[in-house]
Design a protein around this motif. Structure first.
Motif, PDB file in Angstrom:
ATOM      1  N   UNK A 175       0.817  -1.223   0.000  1.00 53.43           N
ATOM      2  CA  UNK A 175       0.000   0.000   0.000  1.00 53.43           C
ATOM      3  C   UNK A 175       0.851   1.273   0.000  1.00 53.43           C
ATOM      4  N   UNK A 176       2.180   1.136   0.105  1.00 49.55           N
ATOM      5  CA  UNK A 176       3.060   2.300   0.148  1.00 49.55           C
ATOM      6  C   UNK A 176       3.948   2.365  -1.095  1.00 49.55           C
ATOM      7  N   UNK A 177       4.303   3.600  -1.438  1.00 52.12           N
ATOM      8  CA  UNK A 177       5.229   3.821  -2.550  1.00 52.12           C
ATOM      9  C   UNK A 177       6.366   4.691  -2.018  1.00 52.12           C
ATOM     10  N   UNK A 178       7.562   4.112  -1.911  1.00 53.95           N
ATOM     11  CA  UNK A 178       8.744   4.862  -1.472  1.00 53.95           C
ATOM     12  C   UNK A 178       9.358   5.537  -2.688  1.00 53.95           C
ATOM     13  N   UNK A 179       9.417   6.855  -2.649  1.00 57.41           N
ATOM     14  CA  UNK A 179       9.838   7.659  -3.811  1.00 57.41           C
ATOM     15  C   UNK A 179      11.058   8.500  -3.447  1.00 57.41           C
ATOM     16  N   UNK A 180      11.984   8.592  -4.389  1.00 60.07           N
ATOM     17  CA  UNK A 180      13.117   9.503  -4.225  1.00 60.07           C
ATOM     18  C   UNK A 180      13.264  10.331  -5.493  1.00 60.07           C
ATOM     19  N   UNK A 181      13.442  11.622  -5.318  1.00 59.73           N
ATOM     20  CA  UNK A 181      13.675  12.520  -6.447  1.00 59.73           C
ATOM     21  C   UNK A 181      14.769  13.504  -6.093  1.00 59.73           C
ATOM     22  N   UNK A 182      15.667  13.734  -7.028  1.00 63.21           N
ATOM     23  CA  UNK A 182      16.782  14.630  -6.712  1.00 63.21           C
ATOM     24  C   UNK A 182      17.312  15.347  -7.927  1.00 63.21           C
ATOM     25  N   UNK A 183      18.262  16.235  -7.669  1.00 68.43           N
ATOM     26  CA  UNK A 183      18.849  17.085  -8.703  1.00 68.43           C
ATOM     27  C   UNK A 183      20.232  16.552  -9.061  1.00 68.43           C
ATOM     28  N   UNK A 184      20.492  16.378 -10.332  1.00 66.80           N
ATOM     29  CA  UNK A 184      21.802  15.928 -10.817  1.00 66.80           C
ATOM     30  C   UNK A 184      22.546  17.102 -11.450  1.00 66.80           C
ATOM     31  N   UNK A 218       7.373  20.604  -2.925  1.00 67.65           N
ATOM     32  CA  UNK A 218       6.034  21.166  -2.739  1.00 67.65           C
ATOM     33  C   UNK A 218       5.204  21.098  -4.011  1.00 67.65           C
ATOM     34  N   UNK A 219       5.842  21.282  -5.166  1.00 68.03           N
ATOM     35  CA  UNK A 219       5.118  21.171  -6.433  1.00 68.03           C
ATOM     36  C   UNK A 219       4.563  19.765  -6.630  1.00 68.03           C
ATOM     37  N   UNK A 220       5.386  18.768  -6.368  1.00 70.94           N
ATOM     38  CA  UNK A 220       4.928  17.382  -6.534  1.00 70.94           C
ATOM     39  C   UNK A 220       3.767  17.079  -5.592  1.00 70.94           C
ATOM     40  N   UNK A 221       3.900  17.459  -4.331  1.00 69.52           N
ATOM     41  CA  UNK A 221       2.839  17.155  -3.366  1.00 69.52           C
ATOM     42  C   UNK A 221       1.557  17.913  -3.685  1.00 69.52           C
ATOM     43  N   UNK A 222       1.677  19.130  -4.192  1.00 69.27           N
ATOM     44  CA  UNK A 222       0.477  19.870  -4.589  1.00 69.27           C
ATOM     45  C   UNK A 222      -0.203  19.206  -5.781  1.00 69.27           C
ATOM     46  N   UNK A 223       0.585  18.687  -6.708  1.00 68.99           N
ATOM     47  CA  UNK A 223       0.011  17.952  -7.849  1.00 68.99           C
ATOM     48  C   UNK A 223      -0.776  16.740  -7.378  1.00 68.99           C
ATOM     49  N   UNK A 253       3.567  10.961 -10.740  1.00 70.75           N
ATOM     50  CA  UNK A 253       5.001  11.114 -10.443  1.00 70.75           C
ATOM     51  C   UNK A 253       5.808  11.055 -11.730  1.00 70.75           C
ATOM     52  N   UNK A 254       5.509  10.083 -12.588  1.00 71.11           N
ATOM     53  CA  UNK A 254       6.216   9.973 -13.875  1.00 71.11           C
ATOM     54  C   UNK A 254       6.045  11.241 -14.707  1.00 71.11           C
ATOM     55  N   UNK A 277      12.993   7.851  -8.768  1.00 69.40           N
ATOM     56  CA  UNK A 277      12.679   6.429  -8.802  1.00 69.40           C
ATOM     57  C   UNK A 277      11.694   6.113  -7.694  1.00 69.40           C
ATOM     58  N   UNK A 278      11.036   4.966  -7.791  1.00 68.15           N
ATOM     59  CA  UNK A 278      10.119   4.560  -6.734  1.00 68.15           C
ATOM     60  C   UNK A 278      10.003   3.045  -6.685  1.00 68.15           C
TER      61      UNK A 278
END
Length: 755
Positions: A175-184, A218-223, A253-254, A277-278
């Protein structure tokens, strides 16, 4: 915010705070506050019990103090604690502390009673962060705020997941989705600058990365229509989330990260991109029931790597390969990007950074993300969902409150207790020294000129040793214990504490405010000069890049290390490289050379070291040459043996002998230094005792000074120490560094200018 999520978040918030206020003198006031928010006390349901087991566990710790997270990294039991202080306090763990819980309960209610429910739950969550960050929840190393944060996060995931399928409190359901997003590309983006005003540009770019990271969160969570409690933590350009594992969320997310990459490619180029990734996960995995918690993060890292190598679509790659220089394009004088330049030789991106730099450096301003660009106000562009553009402005509170600002959200730099609860806290290592009559950040030339002795810019790069294994192995012991809750509460809290040190407390340390009656370090042995003549270029979740007057950089490095040791209970260390450069030396070269020094320090046995000055060609016994740093030490060796022992001996002798008729000085010491350095660079050379004795004898007081018995005794002691140090390889290397430090400290500006 999604209505279901908003309701669940409020219910869990008040349910957990009920355990804080129940039976206290403030209970009636809290009951009235619950009524105002229409959150009456109810029976705990199956979701509540499920979330409590995941977050809190069953191991109780009913004390007025909260146990220190860093104790979990050692073999010792929880022996150090924090008082129930506010989030902005600079705390060291200690065995004892004052009970501050009543003050926190009262301060929370005093302000919470002024907040209207029409504002939503976010201001209350921020107030709880400020007041209950160190308030013990009754469970080991778990604060009330962290319990609220993770419980709301988990219950929100369940609430949305069960809209697709019934919730049965099964721990093996994904029931959970572990997500990581970062800047390269952060380092290339920050350090590829040169020319006039380079330091301001460096700071502006570093600032931009910090804001961009928080903005994307914040943008992702608002979406997704989710509150900020779904963010686990951010640091070092990477953010982690726990989201509901639904098809709608995965698609969103994608789409979001695809849109952000497209915007960055169009507006900034290939220097910056986002990776994400997630992985789906179960409660059992989060609880580490079968030892799968670390495997979960390993799978997430593998997903991140896979997506990193496919961050651009086929269409984007085709477009990149078709690009040709447009007419009238030239290289920007700051970043060397080909573009149409303005009258000052700047591309549009660098022009924006330079124009807004002064406003960004003003800590009294709030960072406003606006829908449209404000006229006559400098701004930076930021990506938004749907490939839209929003604008970053640094505004006064009155300007941000004006309707014309069209503010989407506000960030408050390093907020103190009592600041605007509607603004999102943004912790930044943003210290910079300036003269009293100035407010502008100094440039490299000024920083170098303020140095004692030789005019050199000092650059410090450092990061924590073995941080990956700290999370994956050392923290694993407590995660594997039964009844200690899910692994997220431990990794989350450790990450937050490290972020507080490198993004908030570092500013206080550089001002000389070390806390806990600690004394700032002095290279000369005299009263240290405060505040430090240093600028924080970048300080992230576990690393830092500082520039300043070279002697202050070395002193600051020792301060930071000593404070970090106390802050972590000596469970963690960091290694550093410190380079000295002329003020006009290329920035990228400074960054690369200090990075090499840092790598030398990390090659020491057990790491936990510092490498100074630079690398030299060294020939081993077999005649092979290599580049090595001769001044590379563990921290205690540098402080105790190099500085407090050998440098102090040199300083004391020359302080006593400075008025000798024979006028002994740096030139004689330099001859000794050259001889010892030649020995160190080629160990195959035999020690010529007669030559060393001759060089040392040239420092002997003349016949005119021989009547002063104190001088004679001092010289005998000094010469004997020098002889013993020269004969021992370890002492000899330390002596060379001490001599180098002394000559740098006593170099006159006149002598430097005459070269």
């Amino acid at each position: 915010m999604n209505e279901t999520v908003a309701e669940q978040t409020a219910q869990q918030f008040f349910r957990i705070l009920d355990s804080v206020y129940r039976g206290t003198e403030s209970a009636p006031r809290f009951t009235a506050l619950r009524g105002k928010w229409n959150c009456p006390v109810g029976e705990a349901g199956s979701k509540d019990a499920f979330a409590d087991e995941l977050v809190a566990g069953s191991v109780r710790e009913d004390t007025p103090l909260i146990s220190c997270i860093f104790d979990a990294l050692s073999d010792r039991k929880a022996t150090t604690h924090y008082p129930a202080a506010t989030a902005d306090r600079f705390l060291y763990p200690s065995a004892e502390g004052k009970d501050e819980r009543q003050q926190r309960r009262t301060d929370f209610l005093d302000r919470a009673e002024t907040i209207s429910p029409d504002k939503g739950i976010s201001p209350l969550l921020e107030l709880a962060r400020q007041q209950f960050y160190y308030y013990p929840s009754g469970y080991r190393s778990l604060s009330v705020y962290e319990r609220i944060h993770l419980t709301c996060c988990i219950v929100n995931c369940i609430a949305l997941w069960e809209q697709e399928q019934p919730f049965s409190a099964q721990k093996n359901a994904n029931c959970f989705l572990l997500v990581s997003g970062g800047i390269s590309g952060i380092q290339d983006f920050i350090y590829t600058v040169s020319g006039k005003g380079a330091l301001k540009t460096l700071r502006s770019r570093s600032f931009y990365i910090d804001v961009l990271m928080e903005h994307l969160v914040d943008e992702l969570l608002e979406c997704l229509g989710l509150p900020r409690v779904q963010m686990l933590y951010t640091g070092g350009g990477q953010g982690y989330f726990l989201l509901p594992n639904t098809a709608e969320v995965r698609v969103a997310v994608d789409r979001f990260y695809g849109e952000i990459n497209e915007w960055l490619l169009r507006n900034i180029g290939v220097s910056l991109s986002v990776g994400y990734g997630y992985v789906p996960c179960t409660a059992d995995q989060l609880l580490n029931s079968s030892g799968e918690y670390n495997s979960l993060f390993a799978a997430l890292s593998a997903c991140l790597v896979q997506k990193k190598y496919s961050k651009y679509t086929a269409d984007q790659l085709i477009q990149l390969n078709k690009q040709e220089p447009a007419e009238n394009e030239r290289e920007c004088r700051v970043c060397a990007t080909s573009d149409r330049l303005d009258n000052e030789g700047l591309c549009s991106v660098c022009g924006d950074f330079i124009r807004i730099s002064s406003a960004l450096m003003d800590p009294t301003r709030v960072i406003a993300i606006c829908r449209s660009e404000l006229p006559e106000k400098p701004s930076l562009k930021l990506p938004a969902s749907g490939e839209k553009t929003v604008y970053l402005h640094a505004l006064s509170s009155n300007e941000a409150a004006h309707p014309a600002a069209s503010v989407i959200r506000l960030y408050h730099q390093n907020p103190q207790e009592g600041t605007d609860l509607n603004a999102i806290p943004l912790y930044l290592g943003n210290y910079f020294y300036c003269e009293k009559e100035q407010k502008e950040m100094p440039d490299f030339n000024e920083l170098a000129g303020w140095s004692q002795g030789i005019s050199r810019l000092g650059v410090l790069r450092a990061d924590i040793d073995n941080l990956g294994s700290t999370f994956s192995q050392r923290l694993n012991g407590v995660i594997q214990e039964k009844g200690t809750g899910c692994g997220l509460r431990w990794t989350d809290e450790l990450s937050r504490q490290l972020t507080l040190f490198f993004k908030l407390n570092i500013n206080r340390i550089l001002k000389g405010e070390l806390g806990d009656k600690k004394t700032p370090f002095s290279l000369t042995g005299t009263e240290p000069e405060l505040p430090r003549k240093v600028v924080v270029v970048y300080s992230g979740g576990d690393d830092m890049f500082l520039a300043g007057s070279w002697n202050h950089i070395i002193e600051v490095a020792v301060d930071l290390y000593r404070c970090f040791q106390a802050y972590t209970g000596k469970t963690l260390t960091f290694s550093a490289g410190i380079g000295l450069f002329p003020s006009k030396y290329p920035i990228r070269a400074m960054a690369l050379e200090t990075e090499t020094l840092e790598e030398n320090a990390k090659n020491l046995d057990g790491k936990n070291g510092v490498a100074l000055f630079g690398c030299q060609t060294v020939t081993n016994a077999e005649g092979r040459s290599s580049q090595q740093c001769l001044s590379c030490y563990h921290w205690e060796e540098l402080v105790e043996q190099v500085i407090e022992s050998k440098l102090r001996a040199i300083q004391e002798y020359f302080a006593l002998a400075q008025n000798l008729a024979s006028g002994k000085g740096n030139s004689f010491l330099f001859n000794l230094y050259q001889y010892l350095t030649a020995l160190e660079q080629d160990p195959s050379q035999s020690i010529n005792i007669a030559r060393f004795a001759y060089l040392l004898a040239r420092l002997e007081p003349s016949s005119k000074d021989s009547k002063d018995k104190e001088i004679i005794e001092q010289y005998k002691a000094f010469s004997q120490n020098m002889y013993h140090w020269m004969m021992n390889p370890t002492d000899r290397r330390q002596l060379i560094t001490a001599m180098q430090l002394y000559m740098y400290l006593t170099r006159t500006k006149e002598a430097e200018g005459s070269e």
